[in-house]
Motif scaffolding. Structure first.
Motif, short mmCIF file in Angstrom:
data_model
loop_
_atom_site.label_atom_id
_atom_site.label_comp_id
_atom_site.label_asym_id
_atom_site.label_seq_id
_atom_site.Cartn_x
_atom_site.Cartn_y
_atom_site.Cartn_z
N GLU A 184 132.06 -25.32 61.46
CA GLU A 184 132.65 -24.76 60.33
C GLU A 184 134.21 -24.14 60.21
O GLU A 184 134.96 -24.07 59.40
CB GLU A 184 132.07 -23.59 59.61
CG GLU A 184 130.34 -24.06 59.32
CD GLU A 184 129.52 -22.93 58.96
OE1 GLU A 184 129.91 -21.77 59.10
OE2 GLU A 184 128.36 -23.11 58.52
N HIS A 185 134.82 -23.80 61.54
CA HIS A 185 136.02 -23.34 61.84
C HIS A 185 137.05 -24.39 61.39
O HIS A 185 137.02 -25.43 61.98
CB HIS A 185 136.07 -22.86 63.13
CG HIS A 185 137.16 -21.70 63.12
ND1 HIS A 185 138.66 -22.09 63.32
CD2 HIS A 185 137.12 -20.38 63.41
CE1 HIS A 185 139.22 -21.17 63.26
NE2 HIS A 185 138.50 -19.94 63.54
N PRO A 186 138.10 -24.13 60.77
CA PRO A 186 138.96 -25.40 60.57
C PRO A 186 140.11 -25.69 61.69
O PRO A 186 140.62 -26.47 61.62
CB PRO A 186 140.08 -24.41 59.23
CG PRO A 186 139.79 -23.08 59.52
CD PRO A 186 138.48 -22.82 60.03
N LEU A 187 140.14 -24.77 62.60
CA LEU A 187 140.95 -25.00 63.75
C LEU A 187 140.19 -25.70 65.11
O LEU A 187 140.84 -26.01 65.95
CB LEU A 187 141.55 -23.78 64.19
CG LEU A 187 142.44 -23.18 63.37
CD1 LEU A 187 143.19 -21.75 63.86
CD2 LEU A 187 143.72 -24.03 62.76
N VAL A 188 138.89 -25.95 64.70
CA VAL A 188 138.11 -26.55 65.71
C VAL A 188 138.08 -28.00 65.65
O VAL A 188 137.68 -28.42 64.40
CB VAL A 188 136.76 -26.29 65.92
CG1 VAL A 188 135.78 -26.67 66.82
CG2 VAL A 188 136.61 -24.50 66.37
N GLN A 189 138.77 -28.91 66.62
CA GLN A 189 138.65 -30.34 66.41
C GLN A 189 137.82 -31.07 67.20
O GLN A 189 137.02 -32.02 66.63
CB GLN A 189 140.16 -30.88 67.02
CG GLN A 189 141.26 -30.34 66.24
CD GLN A 189 142.41 -31.13 66.59
OE1 GLN A 189 142.70 -31.40 67.88
NE2 GLN A 189 143.34 -31.36 65.67
N THR A 190 137.14 -30.40 68.30
CA THR A 190 136.24 -31.33 69.12
C THR A 190 135.41 -30.18 69.83
O THR A 190 135.47 -29.02 69.97
CB THR A 190 136.69 -32.15 70.15
OG1 THR A 190 137.59 -31.18 71.05
CG2 THR A 190 137.76 -33.37 69.64
N ILE A 191 134.02 -30.61 70.04
CA ILE A 191 132.81 -29.79 70.72
C ILE A 191 132.23 -30.43 71.64
O ILE A 191 131.86 -31.52 71.18
CB ILE A 191 132.03 -29.06 69.61
CG1 ILE A 191 132.79 -28.21 68.50
CG2 ILE A 191 131.13 -28.31 70.16
CD1 ILE A 191 131.82 -27.67 67.49
N THR A 192 132.07 -30.13 72.68
CA THR A 192 131.33 -30.68 73.72
C THR A 192 130.50 -29.76 74.44
O THR A 192 130.84 -28.59 74.74
CB THR A 192 132.25 -31.42 74.79
OG1 THR A 192 133.02 -32.26 74.16
CG2 THR A 192 131.04 -32.26 76.02
N VAL A 193 129.06 -30.03 74.61
CA VAL A 193 128.30 -28.93 75.00
C VAL A 193 127.59 -29.50 76.39
O VAL A 193 127.22 -30.82 76.42
CB VAL A 193 127.13 -28.68 74.00
CG1 VAL A 193 126.21 -27.45 74.67
CG2 VAL A 193 127.66 -28.21 73.01
#
Length: 320
Positions: free
Chosen positions: A246-255
């Motif tokens: 939901e954060h506008p400055l987060v572009q990618t997420i890897t877990v």
């Protein structure tokens, strides 16, 4: 000091420079970098009066480099990437020859030459033949020669290429001393580590255009935000991912397991806000840090011609 506006240069159908804009303030130590074929050499040739542009303007200390090439020579000192051939000349003779080209003579000539040789650490090499010097000594001699007429702008093209690590450090120390004395210096180099330690300002050129330029502090901030934030949580992984998406400055997420790698474009202050938001939501954060970066990281990022893709890839790796 240096102001380049809308500089254009083509060779047939090839655009070596495509509207280049560039500005260097007086007293700056400016790193000029870019991939092979970016237009660095063409720009330097135009700056030094060795090549005419198709259009655009180059002003150096108020002198038009295109319209006033002879006045330009008094304003610039040039250290090329290759020393040149000066067989059978002693170091003192080499310096005196170039000093005479600037109408120095007699005691003033000899004093100026000795002062510069001492400044670059060659005061004990006056009677050595130039062609017998090491590459590092030749580069320092070339630097001394470029300073004979006390130019307003010193332009250096790959000055430390081919030097061993110790000689590179010694050469950098001489350049740093000149900068501290107020000399305006432009260095074109592929050795990004050297430039990041040495320069006050950086400009990165690609495809004949200036892609990014600014103070080393501004570029360092750009490097910082180009690296991912690593977040380690102890439980509530799904909640953490939901908040991050939901954060506008987060572009990618890897877990991977309980570790989340986040492509985050915010500043250091905004990083703190990101962490605070996770903690307020009750996510047990065990670790939170930005991976260290360097000038090479931002160089590779902004000169990559492939279109970047924004991917949220946690589904594949986390199974959530």
């Amino acid at each position: 000091m240096l102001n380049i506006t809308s500089l254009q240069k083509t060779y047939g159908n090839y655009h070596a420079l495509d509207g280049l804009d560039m500005k260097i303030e007086a007293g700056s130590l400016y790193g000029f970098v870019g991939p092979n074929g970016a237009g660095k050499t063409t720009t330097i040739k135009i700056m030094t009066g060795l090549l005419l542009p198709d259009s655009g303007s180059v002003l150096i200390d108020g002198i038009d480099a295109v319209r006033e090439p002879y006045r330009l020579k008094e304003k610039i000192g040039y250290v090329p990437d290759h020393f040149g051939v000066y067989d059978n000349l002693k170091v003192s003779e080499y310096m005196e020859f170039f000093a005479s080209c600037y109408r120095l003579e007699g005691l003033k000539l000899r004093k100026r030459c000795r002062t510069l040789l001492a400044q670059v650490g060659l005061e004990d090499k006056e009677d050595f033949y130039v062609d017998g010097l090491s590459r590092g000594m030749k580069q320092r001699l070339c630097l001394a020669r470029a300073l004979i007429h006390d130019p307003a702008l010193l332009i250096m093209d790959e000055p430390t290429a081919g030097l061993d690590p110790r000689t590179r450090v010694e050469f950098r120390d001489v350049v740093r001393e000149l900068s501290e004395q107020g000399k305006t210096i432009l260095i074109s180099s592929h050795l990004l580590e050297d430039l990041s330690e040495l320069c006050t300002d950086i400009g990165i050129i690609d495809a004949g255009k200036m892609i990014i330029s600014g103070s080393i502090e501004e570029i360092t901030e750009r490097i910082h935000t180009s690296k991912p934030v690593i977040i380690t949580v102890h439980g509530k992984l799904s909640e953490a991912i939901r908040l991050l998406k939901e954060h506008p400055l987060v572009q990618t997420i890897t877990v991977k397991d309980q570790e989340i790698m986040v492509g985050f474009t915010g500043t250091a202050e905004e990083e703190s806000g990101l962490l605070a938001g996770l903690v307020r939501a009750g996510v047990p954060v065990r670790g939170f840090y930005r991976e260290p970066g360097n000038l090479e990281a931002v160089f590779m990022q902004i000169t990559n011609h492939e279109k970047e893709r924004v991917v949220l890839s946690y589904e594949d790796e986390s199974g959530l």
